[in-house]
Write a protein that holds these residues in place. Structure first.
Motif, PDB file in Angstrom:
ATOM      1  N   GLY A   1       0.834  -1.189  -0.163  1.00 48.27           N
ATOM      2  CA  GLY A   1       0.153  -0.058   0.066  1.00 48.27           C
ATOM      3  C   GLY A   1       0.779   1.200  -0.084  1.00 48.27           C
ATOM      4  N   ALA A   2       2.027   1.133   0.654  1.00 47.47           N
ATOM      5  CA  ALA A   2       2.977   2.386   0.873  1.00 47.47           C
ATOM      6  C   ALA A   2       3.558   2.713  -0.321  1.00 47.47           C
ATOM      7  CB  ALA A   2       3.699   2.271   2.070  1.00 47.47           C
ATOM      8  N   VAL A   3       4.020   1.688  -0.956  1.00 47.05           N
ATOM      9  CA  VAL A   3       4.767   1.751  -2.296  1.00 47.05           C
ATOM     10  C   VAL A   3       3.991   2.499  -3.459  1.00 47.05           C
ATOM     11  CG1 VAL A   3       5.852   0.386  -4.238  1.00 47.05           C
ATOM     12  CG2 VAL A   3       6.622   0.152  -1.833  1.00 47.05           C
ATOM     13  N   PHE A   4       2.685   1.889  -3.471  1.00 46.68           N
ATOM     14  CA  PHE A   4       1.939   2.477  -4.630  1.00 46.68           C
ATOM     15  C   PHE A   4       0.960   3.537  -4.257  1.00 46.68           C
ATOM     16  CE2 PHE A   4       2.849  -2.017  -5.763  1.00 46.68           C
ATOM     17  CZ  PHE A   4       3.300  -1.885  -6.895  1.00 46.68           C
ATOM     18  N   ARG A   5       0.925   3.991  -2.937  1.00 40.95           N
ATOM     19  CA  ARG A   5       0.020   5.000  -2.633  1.00 40.95           C
ATOM     20  C   ARG A   5      -0.248   6.097  -3.508  1.00 40.95           C
ATOM     21  NH1 ARG A   5       0.425   9.439   0.421  1.00 40.95           N
ATOM     22  NH2 ARG A   5       2.708   8.935   0.784  1.00 40.95           N
ATOM     23  N   THR A   6       0.776   6.735  -4.040  1.00 40.29           N
ATOM     24  CA  THR A   6       0.661   8.115  -4.507  1.00 40.29           C
ATOM     25  C   THR A   6       0.242   7.960  -6.125  1.00 40.29           C
ATOM     26  OG1 THR A   6       3.222   7.990  -4.917  1.00 40.29           O
ATOM     27  CG2 THR A   6       2.201   9.161  -2.989  1.00 40.29           C
ATOM     28  N   ARG A   7       0.163   6.649  -6.518  1.00 40.94           N
ATOM     29  CA  ARG A   7      -0.259   6.427  -7.815  1.00 40.94           C
ATOM     30  C   ARG A   7      -1.674   5.788  -7.935  1.00 40.94           C
ATOM     31  NH1 ARG A   7       3.021   4.105 -12.789  1.00 40.94           N
ATOM     32  NH2 ARG A   7       1.242   4.886 -13.724  1.00 40.94           N
ATOM     33  N   LEU A   8      -2.185   5.610  -6.952  1.00 42.86           N
ATOM     34  CA  LEU A   8      -3.463   5.031  -6.902  1.00 42.86           C
ATOM     35  C   LEU A   8      -4.472   5.934  -7.157  1.00 42.86           C
ATOM     36  CD1 LEU A   8      -3.059   2.351  -3.902  1.00 42.86           C
ATOM     37  CD2 LEU A   8      -3.312   1.917  -6.386  1.00 42.86           C
ATOM     38  N   PRO A   9      -5.610   5.568  -7.754  1.00 39.26           N
ATOM     39  CA  PRO A   9      -6.774   6.475  -7.859  1.00 39.26           C
ATOM     40  C   PRO A   9      -7.765   6.087  -6.793  1.00 39.26           C
ATOM     41  CG  PRO A   9      -7.120   4.469  -9.342  1.00 39.26           C
ATOM     42  CD  PRO A   9      -5.825   4.395  -8.711  1.00 39.26           C
ATOM     43  N   ALA A  10      -8.668   7.102  -6.618  1.00 41.13           N
ATOM     44  CA  ALA A  10      -9.783   7.036  -5.518  1.00 41.13           C
ATOM     45  C   ALA A  10     -10.805   6.139  -6.002  1.00 41.13           C
ATOM     46  CB  ALA A  10      -9.931   8.539  -5.074  1.00 41.13           C
ATOM     47  N   VAL A  11     -11.075   5.168  -5.239  1.00 40.16           N
ATOM     48  CA  VAL A  11     -12.092   4.138  -5.545  1.00 40.16           C
ATOM     49  C   VAL A  11     -13.049   3.784  -4.779  1.00 40.16           C
ATOM     50  CG1 VAL A  11     -11.060   3.491  -8.050  1.00 40.16           C
ATOM     51  CG2 VAL A  11     -10.656   2.478  -5.648  1.00 40.16           C
ATOM     52  N   PRO A  12     -13.413   4.671  -3.829  1.00 45.34           N
ATOM     53  CA  PRO A  12     -14.374   4.556  -2.791  1.00 45.34           C
ATOM     54  C   PRO A  12     -15.730   3.629  -2.801  1.00 45.34           C
ATOM     55  CG  PRO A  12     -14.741   6.833  -3.335  1.00 45.34           C
ATOM     56  CD  PRO A  12     -13.658   6.199  -4.176  1.00 45.34           C
ATOM     57  N   HIS A  13     -16.424   3.869  -4.120  1.00 39.59           N
ATOM     58  CA  HIS A  13     -17.473   3.047  -4.235  1.00 39.59           C
ATOM     59  C   HIS A  13     -17.219   1.608  -4.394  1.00 39.59           C
ATOM     60  CE1 HIS A  13     -18.485   7.277  -5.506  1.00 39.59           C
ATOM     61  NE2 HIS A  13     -19.469   6.941  -4.864  1.00 39.59           N
ATOM     62  N   LEU A  14     -16.139   1.352  -5.289  1.00 35.61           N
ATOM     63  CA  LEU A  14     -15.556  -0.063  -5.412  1.00 35.61           C
ATOM     64  C   LEU A  14     -15.338  -0.584  -4.130  1.00 35.61           C
ATOM     65  CD1 LEU A  14     -14.407  -2.409  -7.165  1.00 35.61           C
ATOM     66  CD2 LEU A  14     -12.471  -1.028  -7.535  1.00 35.61           C
ATOM     67  N   LEU A  15     -14.509   0.160  -3.218  1.00 30.52           N
ATOM     68  CA  LEU A  15     -13.956  -0.879  -2.219  1.00 30.52           C
ATOM     69  C   LEU A  15     -15.399  -0.920  -1.068  1.00 30.52           C
ATOM     70  CD1 LEU A  15     -10.887   1.441  -1.152  1.00 30.52           C
ATOM     71  CD2 LEU A  15     -11.004  -0.986  -2.522  1.00 30.52           C
ATOM     72  N   ARG A  16     -16.253  -0.035  -1.207  1.00 32.24           N
ATOM     73  CA  ARG A  16     -17.377  -0.444  -0.262  1.00 32.24           C
ATOM     74  C   ARG A  16     -18.333  -1.411  -0.861  1.00 32.24           C
ATOM     75  NH1 ARG A  16     -17.686   5.101   0.543  1.00 32.24           N
ATOM     76  NH2 ARG A  16     -19.132   5.487  -1.457  1.00 32.24           N
ATOM     77  N   ALA A  17     -18.395  -1.673  -2.251  1.00 31.41           N
ATOM     78  CA  ALA A  17     -19.203  -2.574  -2.846  1.00 31.41           C
ATOM     79  C   ALA A  17     -18.534  -4.097  -2.616  1.00 31.41           C
ATOM     80  CB  ALA A  17     -19.192  -2.308  -4.313  1.00 31.41           C
ATOM     81  N   PHE A  18     -17.043  -3.915  -2.872  1.00 30.31           N
ATOM     82  CA  PHE A  18     -16.504  -5.238  -2.456  1.00 30.31           C
ATOM     83  C   PHE A  18     -16.626  -5.860  -1.085  1.00 30.31           C
ATOM     84  CE2 PHE A  18     -12.101  -7.490  -1.546  1.00 30.31           C
ATOM     85  CZ  PHE A  18     -12.409  -8.416  -2.575  1.00 30.31           C
ATOM     86  N   ALA A  19     -16.761  -4.951  -0.406  1.00 30.84           N
ATOM     87  CA  ALA A  19     -16.787  -5.594   0.907  1.00 30.84           C
ATOM     88  C   ALA A  19     -18.193  -5.798   1.453  1.00 30.84           C
ATOM     89  CB  ALA A  19     -16.498  -4.529   2.083  1.00 30.84           C
TER      90      ALA A  19
END
Length: 254
Positions: free
Chosen positions: A69-87
């Protein structure tokens, strides 16, 4: 003389500050950093076996999740809907209702390590879907090295977790364990949603859509990872999408 002394003092202070940050990064203990899992993931944590929960919250899987998570953090897009739906998706509830004690270690490790780690777990699922275990582990190792080189060439300021991630390593054994947990999760989720997954696979296999044209492994994986997450995030949010490559299909299948 005083001007030269002032410049020397300033340089010395700057060097001291850089050394302090570097030492702090070296002393940063990833195993001590844990966040409260999003409420959508709480049911998952309560269903894990004690052994897997301990491994996910403070063991090797937690370390891997934090580092990725730390290595890729600054390149990742914000995907809040996806993460909530996945859970909150029905597979998550159904899997643990039917098979308590299955391997959800990597997901819980990611959930207790931040949204960046959850994105890394989604990539693990994507690689596990389309590559054999040894190949997926090799891809992880290759993209980690490429990302570290990219960060070293970026310049600018780095925060302590990012510096720590750049200076530490994720062993091949740790990457293999990370992949194995994601692979076990996919097998169980597929079994629970056998009909839907079979239908999706038939659709994908009958479509002649290129994922992307990049030949560089790192850039190819990054593009598929980011584009699939962004498109699915918008789909979950109810935003219509026009898709012209196979990246989103890779994401949906995983």
């Amino acid at each position: 003389m005083s001007a030269s002394l002032g410049k020397f003092t300033s340089a010395l202070m700057a060097a001291s500050q850089e050394n302090t940050v570097a030492l702090a990064a070296l002393n940063f203990d990833f195993s001590l950093y844990k966040v409260e899992a999003p409420k959508e993931y709480q049911a998952l944590g309560s269903c894990l076996s004690d052994e897997r929960r301990i491994l996910a919250e403070g063991g090797s899987q937690h370390l891997t999740a934090r580092k990725l998570g730390a290595v890729f953090r600054t390149r990742l897009p914000a995907v809040p809907h996806l993460l909530r739906a996945f859970a909150a998706s029905s597979p998550l509830r159904n899997v643990f209702a039917q098979k308590v004690g299955i391997d959800g270690t990597s997901i819980w490790a990611a959930a207790t390590s931040g949204t960046e780690a959850l994105c890394a777990q989604l990539l693990a699922c994507m690689l596990a879907r389309f590559w054999a275990a040894d190949e997926a582990t090799s891809i992880w190792a290759e993209i980690l090295e490429a990302r570290k080189i990219e960060l070293s060439e970026r310049g600018g300021n780095f925060d302590i977790p990012e510096l720590a991630a750049m200076q530490t390593t994720v062993s091949r054994d740790q990457l293999a364990d990370w992949d194995a947990s994601a692979r076990a999760w996919l097998r169980t989720a597929d079994a629970v949603n056998l009909k839907q997954q079979s239908q999706l696979r038939l659709i994908i296999e009958n479509l002649n859509v290129e994922v992307n044209q990049r030949r560089n492994t790192y850039e190819s994986v990054m593009e598929v990872w980011f584009e699939s997450m962004k498109v699915v995030d918008k789909l979950v949010a109810g935003v219509p999408q026009s898709v012209h490559n196979g990246a989103v299909l890779v994401g949906l299948s995983a």
